[in-house]
Motif scaffolding. Structure first.
Motif, PDB file in Angstrom:
ATOM      1  N   SER A   2      29.633  40.473  46.639  1.00 33.44           N
ATOM      2  CA  SER A   2      30.331  39.314  46.077  1.00 33.44           C
ATOM      3  C   SER A   2      29.499  38.043  46.214  1.00 33.44           C
TER       4      SER A   2
ATOM      5  N   THR B 136      29.956  41.474  39.944  1.00 29.63           N
ATOM      6  CA  THR B 136      31.400  41.237  39.911  1.00 29.63           C
ATOM      7  C   THR B 136      32.155  42.547  39.748  1.00 29.63           C
TER       8      THR B 136
ATOM      9  N   CYS C 150      34.730  44.177  42.562  1.00 31.95           N
ATOM     10  CA  CYS C 150      36.096  44.666  42.303  1.00 31.95           C
ATOM     11  C   CYS C 150      36.247  46.113  42.767  1.00 31.95           C
TER      12      CYS C 150
ATOM     13  N   LEU D 185      44.146  41.148  41.840  1.00 30.61           N
ATOM     14  CA  LEU D 185      43.130  40.209  41.358  1.00 30.61           C
ATOM     15  C   LEU D 185      41.899  40.973  40.875  1.00 30.61           C
TER      16      LEU D 185
ATOM     17  N   THR E 223      40.521  40.757  37.158  1.00 29.32           N
ATOM     18  CA  THR E 223      39.123  40.381  36.939  1.00 29.32           C
ATOM     19  C   THR E 223      38.439  41.370  36.001  1.00 29.32           C
TER      20      THR E 223
ATOM     21  N   TYR F 263      34.359  34.510  31.237  1.00 27.55           N
ATOM     22  CA  TYR F 263      33.413  34.689  32.341  1.00 27.55           C
ATOM     23  C   TYR F 263      33.596  33.601  33.398  1.00 27.55           C
TER      24      TYR F 263
ATOM     25  N   THR G 234      36.510  34.457  35.599  1.00 30.83           N
ATOM     26  CA  THR G 234      36.207  35.449  36.640  1.00 30.83           C
ATOM     27  C   THR G 234      35.492  34.803  37.825  1.00 30.83           C
TER      28      THR G 234
ATOM     29  N   PHE H 272      38.104  33.397  39.856  1.00 34.03           N
ATOM     30  CA  PHE H 272      38.736  34.482  40.602  1.00 34.03           C
ATOM     31  C   PHE H 272      37.942  34.823  41.864  1.00 34.03           C
ATOM     32  N   HIS H 273      36.615  34.726  41.818  1.00 33.77           N
ATOM     33  CA  HIS H 273      35.797  34.955  43.018  1.00 33.77           C
ATOM     34  C   HIS H 273      36.116  33.921  44.101  1.00 33.77           C
TER      35      HIS H 273
END
Length: 167
Positions: A15, A46, A50, A68, A72, A100, A103, A106-107
């Motif tokens: 990550s 990514t 996940c 999540l 993602t 993008y 996402t 989301f990280h």
């Protein structure tokens, strides 16, 4: 290490690669571009983040982090289809770019959560993932995402006008 399992360490390292690649892409290209090496590193890291996250069950069973991860992957797929297949017509570059960037946002959610509930060692900044400060941080990060997404869309629109004027 930091209360992480072996899979947790691998997940975290992957990550961090994704976040670093995303930051490089934003600073260099102002967006994540799948056709560029940095964009490909971001996308694959990514996806791997996940997938490795699905094997982590620190809080019991299937939970919010797993949801999540699924979200993602769905957003990555929609953004990739927008970029490759022009699935959304003239809106495709916008869907791809904002997808993008979403996402990347989301990280940030688990990144901030895990960092503030684990560090500093022995006396973390926040007691748990339900701390109200984390909701506030997520709100600030979301506003930053929205501002960035609007800016990216304006940049894409101005590039499109420039291309039309040059033709």
């Amino acid at each position: 290490m930091f209360g992480l399992t072996s899979l947790g360490v691998i997940h975290t390292v992957i990550s961090l690669v994704a976040v670093a690649a995303g930051l490089v892409a934003f600073f260099r290209d102002k967006r994540i571009v799948a056709a560029h090496t940095t964009g490909r590193v971001y996308l694959w890291a990514t996806v791997l983040t996940c997938l490795t996250g699905f094997g982590i069950f620190q809080h019991g069973g299937f939970g919010k982090p797993h949801m999540l991860g699924i979200l993602t992957l769905v957003v990555l797929a929609v953004a990739a289809l927008a970029g490759r297949r022009k699935l959304f017509g003239g809106a495709s570059p916008y869907v791809e770019t904002v997808g993008y960037s979403l996402t990347f946002f989301f990280h940030m959610i688990p990144g901030v959560t895990e960092t503030t509930t684990r560090l500093p060692l022995g006396k973390p900044l926040l007691p748990n993932a339900d701390a109200p400060e984390l909701q506030a941080a997520a709100g600030v990060l979301f506003v930053l995402f929205l501002v960035g997404a609007v800016w990216q869309c304006l940049q894409l629109r101005s590039r499109g006008r420039s291309a039309l004027a040059a033709a």
